[in-house]
Design an enzyme around this catalytic site. Structure first.
Site, short mmCIF file in Angstrom:
data_model
loop_
_atom_site.label_atom_id
_atom_site.label_comp_id
_atom_site.label_asym_id
_atom_site.label_seq_id
_atom_site.Cartn_x
_atom_site.Cartn_y
_atom_site.Cartn_z
N GLU A 1 0.86 -1.17 -0.20
CA GLU A 1 0.06 0.02 -0.02
C GLU A 1 0.96 1.34 -0.03
OE1 GLU A 1 -3.24 0.93 -0.42
OE2 GLU A 1 -2.42 2.82 -0.21
N ASP B 1 5.47 2.19 -2.95
CA ASP B 1 4.89 2.36 -4.31
C ASP B 1 5.22 1.01 -5.42
OD1 ASP B 1 4.30 3.10 -7.23
OD2 ASP B 1 4.74 5.31 -6.53
N ASP C 1 -6.97 2.04 -8.67
CA ASP C 1 -7.63 3.52 -8.84
C ASP C 1 -7.54 3.37 -10.39
OD1 ASP C 1 -7.55 4.22 -6.12
OD2 ASP C 1 -5.54 4.63 -6.20
#
Ligand SMILES: C[S@@+](CC[C@H](N)C(=O)[O-])C[C@H]1O[C@@H](n2cnc3c(N)ncnc32)[C@H](O)[C@@H]1O
Length: 220
Positions: free
Chosen positions: A70, A98, A120
């Site tokens: 995360e 990341d 996302d």
């Protein structure tokens, strides 16, 4: 998902036995099995959010090791709340990082399966490079999966789903299965573990899409 900054979250993450310290991540490259003290295969969820999927998966699959990635501390801390209630699980750690840095943290073939759940969508074209099922990320996944590894992607976003299918085709990934209504496909849905987003969107009547990929076959 990006939550309001929670004071003290970085400190709590740094002290947690369930989060691998950020500075040490590249040191574990090629040696993640030692972190678990087990030869179990290792699966990764990228963008785990509040972590429910991984906790349920770790509970149901004690013969598999799980890592959750995360990007944001403010989100990871929510997963940590749940993880701390399951101290009996020895097959689940979290990483704050990341996904763009995956190949610096994992060696070739070290990860057997990658889950992308409700990634996302980054709808603006100038942000297309950030989409986790996109071609740039597929190239990274290919470097850390074995030839028979898998990427499993779920979303309710039909635009992102079409982009994922197109990305897979453009990079010659093998499409093992593809459905735009997972919950009404008894065969593909068997054993499906719901994520927080999946529960919310399916309750709102959105069909759930799922794409399962395997890396491109070696040439020759
Ligand atoms: C929409 S949420 C989905 C959460 C969860 N997987 C679910 O299905 O309920 C997407 C998550 O991916 C994380 N994320 C997005 N890009 C990322 C990246 N490059 N590396 C790591 N995490 C990322 C976001 O911070 C967010 O928590």
């Amino acid at each position: 998902m990006r939550l309001r900054n929670i004071p003290g979250s970085r400190e709590r993450i740094a002290q947690s036995p369930y989060v691998i310290p950020e500075a040490s991540l590249p040191e574990h490259r090629g040696a993640w099995r030692e972190v678990f003290g087990s030869d179990r295969p290792i699966r990764l969820e990228i963008g785990m959010g509040k972590g429910r999927f991984l906790i349920d998966m770790a509970r149901q699959n004690p013969d598999v090791s799980f890592l959750g990635i995360e990007k944001y501390s403010s989100v990871l801390i929510r997963a940590l709340d749940k993880r701390e209630e399951c101290s009996d699980l020895d097959n689940l750690y979290f990483l704050r990082m990341d996904a763009a840095d995956l190949t610096e943290v994992f060696a070739p073939g070290e990860i057997s399966m990658i889950y992308l759940n409700f990634s996302d969508p980054w709808p603006k074209e100038r942000h297309a490079g950030r989409r986790l099922p996109g071609p740039l990320f597929l190239d990274r996944y290919r470097q850390i999966l074995p030839p028979d590894g898998q990427v499993r992607f779920k979303t309710d976003n039909t635009g992102l789903f079409a982009f994922a299918v197109e990305s897979a085709r453009s990079r010659n990934w093998q499409i093992l299965s593809c459905t735009e209504d997972l919950h009404h496909d008894p065969q593909l849905c068997e054993g499906n573990v719901m994520t927080e987003y999946e529960e919310r969107f399916s309750a709102a009547g959105h069909p759930i899409c799922q794409l399962v990929l395997s890396p491109p076959l070696a040439a020759g």
